[in-house]
Design a protein around this motif. Structure first.
Motif, PDB file in Angstrom:
ATOM      1  N   THR A 304       0.813  -1.219   0.000  1.00  9.66           N
ATOM      2  CA  THR A 304       0.000   0.000   0.000  1.00  9.66           C
ATOM      3  C   THR A 304       0.847   1.270   0.000  1.00  9.66           C
ATOM      4  OG1 THR A 304      -0.117  -0.139   2.410  1.00  9.66           O
ATOM      5  CG2 THR A 304      -1.942  -1.074   1.160  1.00  9.66           C
ATOM      6  N   LYS A 305       1.961   1.246   0.743  1.00 10.01           N
ATOM      7  CA  LYS A 305       2.814   2.432   0.835  1.00 10.01           C
ATOM      8  C   LYS A 305       4.259   1.986   0.664  1.00 10.01           C
ATOM      9  CE  LYS A 305      -0.192   5.022   3.985  1.00 10.01           C
ATOM     10  NZ  LYS A 305      -0.269   5.702   5.295  1.00 10.01           N
ATOM     11  N   ALA A 306       4.907   2.423  -0.404  1.00  8.31           N
ATOM     12  CA  ALA A 306       6.297   2.058  -0.666  1.00  8.31           C
ATOM     13  C   ALA A 306       7.214   3.018   0.083  1.00  8.31           C
ATOM     14  CB  ALA A 306       6.586   2.074  -2.162  1.00  8.31           C
ATOM     15  N   GLU A 307       7.149   2.964   1.406  1.00 13.65           N
ATOM     16  CA  GLU A 307       7.985   3.824   2.237  1.00 13.65           C
ATOM     17  C   GLU A 307       8.241   3.122   3.556  1.00 13.65           C
ATOM     18  OE1 GLU A 307       4.516   6.512   4.391  1.00 13.65           O
ATOM     19  OE2 GLU A 307       5.612   7.340   2.687  1.00 13.65           O
ATOM     20  N   CYS A 308       9.285   3.539   4.257  1.00 15.75           N
ATOM     21  CA  CYS A 308       9.625   2.955   5.554  1.00 15.75           C
ATOM     22  C   CYS A 308       8.608   3.419   6.600  1.00 15.75           C
ATOM     23  CB  CYS A 308      11.034   3.361   5.954  1.00 15.75           C
ATOM     24  SG  CYS A 308      11.517   2.791   7.605  1.00 15.75           S
ATOM     25  N   PRO A 309       8.060   2.527   7.420  1.00 15.25           N
ATOM     26  CA  PRO A 309       7.092   2.950   8.443  1.00 15.25           C
ATOM     27  C   PRO A 309       7.710   3.842   9.515  1.00 15.25           C
ATOM     28  CG  PRO A 309       6.949   0.581   8.026  1.00 15.25           C
ATOM     29  CD  PRO A 309       8.178   1.072   7.337  1.00 15.25           C
ATOM     30  N   LEU A 310       9.048   3.805   9.682  1.00 15.70           N
ATOM     31  CA  LEU A 310       9.680   4.596  10.733  1.00 15.70           C
ATOM     32  C   LEU A 310      10.114   5.973  10.238  1.00 15.70           C
ATOM     33  CD1 LEU A 310      11.872   1.978  12.627  1.00 15.70           C
ATOM     34  CD2 LEU A 310       9.905   3.223  13.493  1.00 15.70           C
ATOM     35  N   CYS A 311      10.955   6.000   9.197  1.00 15.43           N
ATOM     36  CA  CYS A 311      11.508   7.287   8.752  1.00 15.43           C
ATOM     37  C   CYS A 311      10.820   7.839   7.513  1.00 15.43           C
ATOM     38  CB  CYS A 311      13.002   7.150   8.497  1.00 15.43           C
ATOM     39  SG  CYS A 311      13.419   6.005   7.154  1.00 15.43           S
ATOM     40  N   ARG A 312       9.861   7.084   6.939  1.00 14.67           N
ATOM     41  CA  ARG A 312       9.080   7.526   5.771  1.00 14.67           C
ATOM     42  C   ARG A 312       9.928   7.722   4.516  1.00 14.67           C
ATOM     43  NH1 ARG A 312       4.294   5.851   7.356  1.00 14.67           N
ATOM     44  NH2 ARG A 312       3.764   6.648   9.420  1.00 14.67           N
TER      45      ARG A 312
END
Length: 327
Positions: A304-312
Motif C-alpha cells: 500500500t505504501k512504498a515507504e519505511c514505516p519509521l523514517c518515511r
C-alpha cells in the motif's frame, strides 16, 4: 445452435477475465477497509477481506446459477459430468468452497504451523496482546492455540523433523498445481483444481471445428513441454534436498566441536521486536534505510505504501533485503 466442449484457450481467457474482476473487487475492498479501519487493522485482516471479496464474486455468479463475467466473455456454460444439465447447487457449493475457502485455510494452517515450529513459544502477554488486536475470537488465534497445543506435545528433535515436512508439503502443493496445469493443457478440461474436485466442465457454442482441433493440438504440445519442465524441476529439487541433508550432517559434526561462549550467549539472546506486529521478528528484513521488520509485515506494508514505516523514506519493494543468518 450446437454445443461442444470448450477448448483450452476459451477456458484460459475466461479464467483470466475472472481474475481481473476478482483483483478489481479485492483492491476496492482493501482500499475501503483501510480507509475506515486504518493500516494496522488492514494488515491484520487483509487476507480475510480478500476472501470475502472472492466469496462475494462467486457467490453472486456461480453459486446462484449465473455465468461469471469471464464465462460470459467467451460464451461458455458450466455442465455436470452428464454434459446435459447445469451443475447442482451442491456441486457449485463444493466448487466455491474449494476455490476460495480451502486455499485460505491451507495457507493459514501451514503458516501457523511453520511459525510455531520455528519460533519459541509466545508468552501469555503476547497472546493477550494479539487477542486485543483481533478481538475476542478470530480464526488465526484459534489456529495458533491449536497449533501451539499440538507442537507442545512434540519434543525438540521431533520439531526439527516436522519443520522440513511442512516445507516439503508447501513445495508439493506448488508442484501439484503445476502438474494440474500441464494435465489441463493435454486433456483440455478442468482448468482449476476446484473444477476438477467438483467435476464441473464447460460447453461452448461450436463454430469452426478445424480451428478447435488446431488449438487443442497446440496446447497438447505445450502440455508435453510442461511435463518435461516439471520433471526437471523435481529432479533439481531432490538434488538440492540431498545437498542440504549433507550440509546439515556436516554442520552437526562442526557444531559438536568446542564453541566459543560468545556464540552460545548470542544464540540465546532474544530477537528484537517488529514495530508493525509488536512481536519478535520472524525472517528479519531490512529496508534500504536500515530499519528491520518481519518479512511478512514489511511486504504487506509495501503493498500500500512504498515507504519505511519509521523514517518515511520512499523505496521500491524489490530493494528489501531478507537477512538469512541474522539473529
Amino acid at each position: 445452435m450446437p454445443l461442444g466442449p470448450a477448448n483450452q484457450s476459451q477456458l484460459i481467457r475466461a479464467g483470466q477475465k475472472d481474475e481481473y474482476y476478482q483483483t478489481f473487487l479485492r483492491n476496492n475492498a482493501n482500499e475501503a477497509f483501510q480507509t475506515f479501519a486504518g493500516s494496522k487493522k488492514w494488515l491484520d485482516w487483509r487476507k480475510e477481506v480478500e476472501l470475502v471479496s472472492d466469496v462475494a464474486y462467486f457467490g453472486l455468479t456461480t453459486l446462484i446459477g449465473y455465468q461469471t463475467l469471464g464465462e460470459e466473455y467467451v460464451n461458455i456454460i458450466q455442465v455436470d459430468p452428464s454434459k446435459r444439465r447445469i451443475p447442482s447447487l451442491t456441486r457449485r457449493g463444493v466448487f466455491v468452497f474449494c476455490h476460495t475457502f480451502l486455499p485460505y485455510l491451507l495457507d493459514k494452517v501451514l503458516v501457523c504451523l511453520e511459525n510455531e515450529l520455528e519460533g519459541p513459544q509466545e508468552p501469555g502477554c503476547s497472546i493477550r496482546r494479539r487477542q486485543a488486536a483481533f478481538g475476542a475470537w478470530s480464526l488465526e488465534l484459534w489456529l495458533r492455540r491449536s497449533m501451539r497445543r499440538a507442537v507442545g506435545l512434540l519434543s525438540e528433535p521431533q520439531r526439527r523433523k516436522c519443520l522440513p515436512a511442512v516445507f516439503a508439503l508447501q513445495q508439493t502443493l506448488t508442484l501439484l498445481h503445476r502438474f494440474h496445469v500441464a494435465l489441463f493443457y493435454v486433456s483440455g478440461i478442468f482448468y482449476q483444481l476446484s473444477k476438477r474436485a467438483s467435476a464441473i466442465s464447460y460447453l461452448h457454442f461450436t463454430g469452426t471445428r478445424s480451428d478447435d482441433r488446431t488449438i487443442r493440438s497446440c496446447y497438447r504440445l505445450l502440455g508435453a513441454v510442461s511435463f518435461i519442465q516439471l520433471l526437471i524441476t523435481v529432479c533439481l529439487q531432490l538434488n538440492n534436498f540431498r545437498q542440504r541433508q549433507r550440509a546439515r550432517q556436516e554442520w552437526k559434526l562442526y557444531r559438536n566441536l568446542p564453541g566459543s561462549p560468545q556464540q552460545t550467549q548470542k544464540s540465546r539472546s532474544r530477537a528484537a521486536r517488529c514495530i508493525l506486529c509488536l512481536e519478535e521478528r520472524r525472517h528479519p528484513t531490512s529496508t534500504p534505510c536500515g530499519h528491520l521488520f518481519c518479512w511478512e509485515c514489511i511486504t504487506e506494508w509495501c503493498n500500500t505504501k512504498a515507504e519505511c514505516p519509521l523514517c518515511r523514506e520512499t523505496f521500491q519493494p524489490h530493494r528489501l533485503v531478507y537477512l538469512r543468518n541474522y539473529s
